[in-house]
Design a protein around this motif. Structure first.
Motif, short mmCIF file in Angstrom:
data_model
loop_
_atom_site.label_atom_id
_atom_site.label_comp_id
_atom_site.label_asym_id
_atom_site.label_seq_id
_atom_site.Cartn_x
_atom_site.Cartn_y
_atom_site.Cartn_z
N MET A 185 0.82 -1.21 0.00
CA MET A 185 0.00 0.00 0.00
C MET A 185 0.86 1.26 0.00
SD MET A 185 -2.99 1.19 2.64
CE MET A 185 -4.05 -0.10 2.02
N ILE A 186 1.92 1.26 0.83
CA ILE A 186 2.80 2.44 0.87
C ILE A 186 3.45 2.66 -0.49
CG2 ILE A 186 4.98 3.28 1.81
CD1 ILE A 186 4.22 2.19 4.49
N THR A 187 3.88 1.59 -1.13
CA THR A 187 4.50 1.70 -2.45
C THR A 187 3.52 2.31 -3.45
OG1 THR A 187 5.87 -0.24 -2.01
CG2 THR A 187 5.62 0.43 -4.31
N LYS A 188 2.28 1.85 -3.43
CA LYS A 188 1.27 2.40 -4.34
C LYS A 188 1.00 3.87 -4.04
CE LYS A 188 -1.17 -1.91 -5.36
NZ LYS A 188 -2.43 -2.67 -5.22
N LEU A 189 0.94 4.22 -2.77
CA LEU A 189 0.71 5.60 -2.39
C LEU A 189 1.85 6.50 -2.85
CD1 LEU A 189 -0.73 5.06 1.19
CD2 LEU A 189 -1.91 6.22 -0.67
N GLU A 190 3.09 6.04 -2.68
CA GLU A 190 4.24 6.84 -3.08
C GLU A 190 4.34 7.00 -4.60
OE1 GLU A 190 7.54 4.92 -1.26
OE2 GLU A 190 7.35 6.05 0.62
N LEU A 191 3.93 5.96 -5.32
CA LEU A 191 3.98 6.01 -6.78
C LEU A 191 2.75 6.66 -7.39
CD1 LEU A 191 5.43 2.45 -7.56
CD2 LEU A 191 6.65 4.63 -7.58
N GLY A 192 1.76 6.94 -6.55
CA GLY A 192 0.52 7.54 -7.05
C GLY A 192 -0.38 6.54 -7.76
N ASP A 193 -0.16 5.25 -7.52
CA ASP A 193 -0.95 4.22 -8.19
C ASP A 193 -2.23 3.86 -7.44
OD1 ASP A 193 0.92 4.09 -10.17
OD2 ASP A 193 1.99 2.37 -9.33
N LEU A 194 -2.37 4.35 -6.21
CA LEU A 194 -3.56 4.01 -5.43
C LEU A 194 -4.65 5.02 -5.75
CD1 LEU A 194 -4.51 1.98 -3.27
CD2 LEU A 194 -3.97 3.71 -1.56
N HIS A 195 -5.73 4.54 -6.35
CA HIS A 195 -6.81 5.43 -6.78
C HIS A 195 -7.73 5.73 -5.61
CE1 HIS A 195 -9.71 7.36 -9.34
NE2 HIS A 195 -10.66 6.50 -9.00
N LEU A 196 -7.94 7.00 -5.34
CA LEU A 196 -8.83 7.42 -4.27
C LEU A 196 -10.24 7.61 -4.82
CD1 LEU A 196 -6.61 10.04 -2.40
CD2 LEU A 196 -6.94 7.63 -1.83
N VAL A 197 -11.22 7.06 -4.14
CA VAL A 197 -12.62 7.19 -4.55
C VAL A 197 -13.28 8.20 -3.60
CG1 VAL A 197 -14.82 6.01 -4.92
CG2 VAL A 197 -12.66 4.80 -5.34
N TYR A 198 -13.46 9.43 -4.09
CA TYR A 198 -14.03 10.47 -3.24
C TYR A 198 -15.55 10.31 -3.15
CZ TYR A 198 -9.66 13.09 -3.01
OH TYR A 198 -8.37 13.48 -2.74
N GLU A 199 -16.04 10.52 -1.94
CA GLU A 199 -17.49 10.50 -1.70
C GLU A 199 -17.79 11.37 -0.49
OE1 GLU A 199 -19.07 6.78 0.04
OE2 GLU A 199 -17.03 5.97 -0.26
N GLU A 200 -19.06 11.69 -0.33
CA GLU A 200 -19.49 12.48 0.82
C GLU A 200 -20.03 11.54 1.88
OE1 GLU A 200 -22.30 15.26 -0.67
OE2 GLU A 200 -20.88 16.20 -2.07
N PHE A 201 -19.57 11.72 3.12
CA PHE A 201 -20.01 10.85 4.20
C PHE A 201 -19.92 11.59 5.53
CE2 PHE A 201 -15.49 10.20 3.57
CZ PHE A 201 -14.96 10.21 4.86
N ASP A 202 -20.57 11.02 6.54
CA ASP A 202 -20.60 11.59 7.88
C ASP A 202 -19.40 11.07 8.67
OD1 ASP A 202 -21.19 12.61 10.34
OD2 ASP A 202 -22.92 11.30 10.71
N ILE A 203 -18.49 11.94 9.03
CA ILE A 203 -17.29 11.54 9.73
C ILE A 203 -17.61 11.06 11.16
CG2 ILE A 203 -16.77 13.88 10.54
CD1 ILE A 203 -14.23 11.16 9.49
N VAL A 204 -18.69 11.59 11.74
CA VAL A 204 -19.09 11.15 13.09
C VAL A 204 -19.49 9.68 13.06
CG1 VAL A 204 -20.72 11.49 14.98
CG2 VAL A 204 -19.84 13.48 13.72
N GLU A 205 -20.27 9.32 12.04
CA GLU A 205 -20.71 7.93 11.90
C GLU A 205 -19.53 7.01 11.66
OE1 GLU A 205 -23.60 5.21 9.00
OE2 GLU A 205 -23.41 7.38 8.68
#
Length: 363
Positions: A185-205
């Protein structure tokens, strides 16, 4: 550079002037010695013509020789530098101006010095990282190997021992899986290969869900997981929900791992600026000494080298947290007082509630 007279031209002009004056004086003396009376006008013309021709010839010869002499030696310097693949030199024409050349060489040397220092730091980090990886993998590998060899030597015939050793070997394999998974996971994050899926959610929940998942782990040390207040309305944020849950889980797990028995892990959500909230996770555990704080987010770095391994984990949790927050273009902070406790906090993009509410967090 273009508006100033080249230094080699100044040298050639002065040298030509000195030679011309010297030869002109000699020429005047010779004419004066051999000239017949009444030939003064022709005498002056001859001297002036000789001086002009002599000056021009001297200037061009000296300038050509100086340029050629300097150019040959400067070109050797440029050729040597080009072997080091200096892009700054390759983009510029070869100059024979010593001041310009000196500035370029000094700039090149400073750049290479900085590059060498950076490489030394990276090399030291690489050696430390390899040593840490080796140590982290060695412990569970030897554990698994020891149990399997014991079973192969005859203990497998005993049903009770067989089951117990296989369970322990399984735990060693699980630890290896944690380490490999987190490294991936760290390798993917550093290389920018980890795709982030943005969504709206309740942080309290989301935080409450993490509390529910870790309730049993906290109960073993009688640690209370709680909010700083009763959040009556949702606090909506925009991010990758799965990754943020991983961030919250890692931070809460750390607070439990290093927390004191009968302690508390408290989470608060506050407005930072108009479109940002900051989530704070505070514990009253053992705290972190000041000198260790800058290294907390390094891979495999552990403040307590022995105690933390007893608690399990891959040793990569905080490093993953840092990379996930950086992938979101957000910040993570840490404050700690040794013997009193620690606070980890991170920012998230806040959005309005469904229905047009402002989404303010009251404190």
């Amino acid at each position: 550079m273009a508006t100033k007279l080249k230094k080699s031209y100044k040298f050639a002009l002065r040298s030509s002037l000195y030679i011309t004056l010297t030869l002109s004086v000699v020429f005047v003396l010779l004419l004066h010695w051999i000239a017949a009376p009444g030939t003064v006008p022709d005498y002056v013309k001859a001297v002036l013509l000789f001086a002009a021709i002599n000056f021009a010839i001297c200037f061009f010869i000296i300038q050509f020789r100086v340029e050629r002499f300097i150019y040959q030696r400067v070109k050797r310097i440029y050729d040597d530098v080009s072997l080091l693949e200096s892009t700054s030199f390759q983009r510029q024409p070869i100059t024979t101006d010593m001041a310009t050349l000196t500035r370029e060489i000094e700039k090149f040397a400073e750049g290479k010095k900085l590059e060498i220092e950076t490489l030394k730091v990276r090399e030291a980090y690489r050696k430390e990282f390899i040593g840490n990886v080796s140590h982290e993998l060695k412990t569970p590998l030897f554990t698994v190997q020891g149990y399997i060899l014991t079973l192969l030597d005859g203990a497998i015939k005993d049903k009770n021992i067989r089951k117990k050793y296989l369970q322990r070997a399984s735990k060693g394999v699980d630890r290896l899986i944690y380490i490999v998974r987190d490294l991936d996971m760290i390798t993917k994050l550093e290389l920018g290969d980890l795709h982030l899926v943005y969504e709206e959610f309740d942080i309290v929940e989301l935080i409450q869900n993490v509390f529910d998942l870790l309730e049993m782990k906290a109960a073993k040390k009688n640690i209370t997981l709680t909010f700083d207040m009763n959040y009556q309305t949702p606090v909506m944020v925009r991010a990758d929900k799965e990754r943020i849950q991983q961030v919250v889980s890692n931070l809460v797990v750390n607070s439990i791992k290093y927390g004191k028995p009968d302690g508390t892990t408290e989470v608060s959500i506050e407005n930072l600026i108009r479109n940002k909230v900051i989530i704070r996770i505070t514990d009253n555990g053992e705290g972190i000494e000041k000198q260790y704080i800058p290294r907390l987010f390094e891979r495999f770095f552990r403040v307590d080298k022995s105690g933390s391994r007893k608690e399990g984990g891959s040793g990569l949790g905080l490093s993953i947290v840092k990379h996930i927050m950086e992938a979101h273009n957000e910040r993570i902070y840490v404050e700690s007082v040794f013997g009193i406790g620690s606070e980890f906090s991170f920012t998230l993009e806040k959005i309005a509630y469904p229905g047009g509410d402002t989404g303010e967090v009251d404190h």
